[in-house]
Design a protein around this motif. Structure first.
Motif, PDB file in Angstrom:
ATOM      1  N   MET A  83       0.813  -1.217   0.000  1.00  0.00           N
ATOM      2  CA  MET A  83       0.000   0.000   0.000  1.00  0.00           C
ATOM      3  C   MET A  83       0.843   1.262   0.000  1.00  0.00           C
ATOM      4  SD  MET A  83      -3.347  -0.912   2.310  1.00  0.00           S
ATOM      5  CE  MET A  83      -4.665  -1.929   1.564  1.00  0.00           C
ATOM      6  N   GLU A  84       2.140   1.130   0.122  1.00  0.00           N
ATOM      7  CA  GLU A  84       3.027   2.275  -0.085  1.00  0.00           C
ATOM      8  C   GLU A  84       3.145   2.613  -1.564  1.00  0.00           C
ATOM      9  OE1 GLU A  84       6.749   1.229   1.638  1.00  0.00           O
ATOM     10  OE2 GLU A  84       6.006   1.231   3.706  1.00  0.00           O
ATOM     11  N   HIS A  85       2.773   1.673  -2.428  1.00  0.00           N
ATOM     12  CA  HIS A  85       2.970   1.858  -3.864  1.00  0.00           C
ATOM     13  C   HIS A  85       1.661   1.850  -4.663  1.00  0.00           C
ATOM     14  CE1 HIS A  85       7.335   1.396  -3.397  1.00  0.00           C
ATOM     15  NE2 HIS A  85       7.067   0.412  -2.564  1.00  0.00           N
ATOM     16  N   PHE A  86       0.594   1.325  -4.088  1.00  0.00           N
ATOM     17  CA  PHE A  86      -0.688   1.252  -4.797  1.00  0.00           C
ATOM     18  C   PHE A  86      -1.807   1.731  -3.869  1.00  0.00           C
ATOM     19  CE2 PHE A  86       1.915  -1.976  -6.883  1.00  0.00           C
ATOM     20  CZ  PHE A  86       1.625  -1.785  -8.229  1.00  0.00           C
ATOM     21  N   PRO A  87      -2.797   2.445  -4.421  1.00  0.00           N
ATOM     22  CA  PRO A  87      -3.932   2.884  -3.605  1.00  0.00           C
ATOM     23  C   PRO A  87      -4.864   1.713  -3.269  1.00  0.00           C
ATOM     24  CG  PRO A  87      -4.280   3.495  -5.899  1.00  0.00           C
ATOM     25  CD  PRO A  87      -2.883   2.936  -5.813  1.00  0.00           C
ATOM     26  N   ARG A  88      -5.609   1.868  -2.189  1.00  0.00           N
ATOM     27  CA  ARG A  88      -6.495   0.794  -1.711  1.00  0.00           C
ATOM     28  C   ARG A  88      -7.481   0.346  -2.774  1.00  0.00           C
ATOM     29  NH1 ARG A  88      -9.172  -2.784  -1.084  1.00  0.00           N
ATOM     30  NH2 ARG A  88     -10.339  -3.561   0.731  1.00  0.00           N
ATOM     31  N   GLU A  89      -7.960   1.273  -3.628  1.00  0.00           N
ATOM     32  CA  GLU A  89      -8.979   0.905  -4.607  1.00  0.00           C
ATOM     33  C   GLU A  89      -8.462  -0.038  -5.697  1.00  0.00           C
ATOM     34  OE1 GLU A  89      -7.625   5.201  -5.632  1.00  0.00           O
ATOM     35  OE2 GLU A  89      -8.142   4.040  -3.821  1.00  0.00           O
ATOM     36  N   GLN A  90      -7.162  -0.217  -5.791  1.00  0.00           N
ATOM     37  CA  GLN A  90      -6.614  -1.154  -6.783  1.00  0.00           C
ATOM     38  C   GLN A  90      -6.461  -2.566  -6.237  1.00  0.00           C
ATOM     39  OE1 GLN A  90      -3.843   2.188  -8.908  1.00  0.00           O
ATOM     40  NE2 GLN A  90      -3.262   0.085  -9.374  1.00  0.00           N
TER      41      GLN A  90
END
Length: 303
Positions: A220-227
């Motif tokens: 989650m440091e690299h991708f948003p939660r919605e992905q």
């Protein structure tokens, strides 16, 4: 679709073990040949199932590739982003078909359960496919840890030692106080088991790979939660069609009746000592609570 998956995952393990080295070399040579042709005309994976291992990823993969618009890659576990990164993107995309070979609405994906716990994969994947849709399956970490140990023994990746020996060796690094208490309860000395098999990873990562919150925080440091689509493995096996439909919706595939479904790679092993089970529950209690906060949903594993 999915014929390769069906053959591979219903094949008896002794047969798989015998042909695996030869088939891997043949496939590797074929992929290198495809990679030399470049990748500009190949489809990109639109979804990545990042793990966890022994949590139902094989079953989900097999069910997904039954869909007429989902194209099966050359192999299920490509493991590119940590095992073959130095071979370049053309090698990775050689696992996928050319656009002209598939329908206009065709999509594909990468199901590599080793990605979840690997430290370098999130950043590399974000650099390469920042819009990828990520699927994670989380199984009761106690059951997953035990299953992982027995799986590695069956596959010959680690020596056929008692489960508790492997747990103690790993636990002394992850949770030393709890592990020393387990040693005392079992009447064991403080010395952990040592590797006895050439090439054996030691200590194993069976417990570490079940610390889902630690790994998800890094992702989650690299991708948003919605992905992310964050699934509970027990839901997948209790109501596979509902989870299958949820997954199709998430990756943008049309609804599809996959027909009767069955689980693949289901292991069987003896019941574990109750003291070991209680120890694992204690180790995973706080990480499980943290996972629920990260995911925005409860993972109420109570057995």
């Amino acid at each position: 679709m999915g014929l390769r998956a069906r053959i591979r995952d219903t094949m008896p393990e002794p047969v798989r073990a015998f042909i695996r080295p030869m088939s891997s070399r043949v496939l590797d040579g074929f992929l290198q040949m495809r990679a030399r042709g470049g990748s500009a005309d190949r489809i990109r994976p639109s979804f990545i199932c990042i793990g966890a291992g022994k949590a139902g990823t094989t079953s989900l993969f097999f069910w997904l590739v039954q869909h007429p618009d989902i194209v099966e890659p050359m192999k299920k576990e490509i493991n590119f982003f940590y095992r073959h990164w130095d071979r370049g993107l053309d090698f990775y995309l050689a696992h996928f078909p050319k656009r002209a070979e598939v329908g206009a609405g065709a999509i594909s994906g990468d199901v590599s359960p080793g990605y979840l716990a690997n430290e370098v994969t999130p950043q590399r994947l974000a650099q390469t496919f920042p819009d990828a849709k990520l699927i994670a399956l989380f199984r009761n970490p106690v059951a997953r840890t035990i299953s992982h140990h027995h799986h590695d023994v069956r596959e010959g990746r680690c020596a056929a030692r008692p489960l508790v020996d492997a747990l103690i060796a790993e636990g002394l690094m992850i949770a030393p106080e709890r592990t020393n208490a387990l040693l005392e309860a079992l009447g064991r000395g403080p010395e952990p088991a040592v590797p006895v098999q050439k090439g054996e990873a030691w200590p194993p990562h069976h417990m570490r790979n079940s610390l889902y919150a630690d790994h998800l925080e890094r992702w989650m440091e690299h991708f948003p939660r919605e992905q992310f689509l964050l699934l509970k493995s027990e839901d997948l096996f209790a109501d596979p069609k509902s989870v299958y439909e949820e997954t199709l919706d998430f990756i943008g595939a049309e609804p599809y009746d996959v027909g009767p479904v069955q689980a693949f790679n289901v292991g069987k092993y003896k019941e574990s000592d109750a003291r070991v089970i209680d120890y694992l529950k204690d180790v995973f209690e706080e990480p499980n609570e943290r996972l629920g906060r990260l995911a925005g949903r409860e993972f109420d594993w109570d057995d």
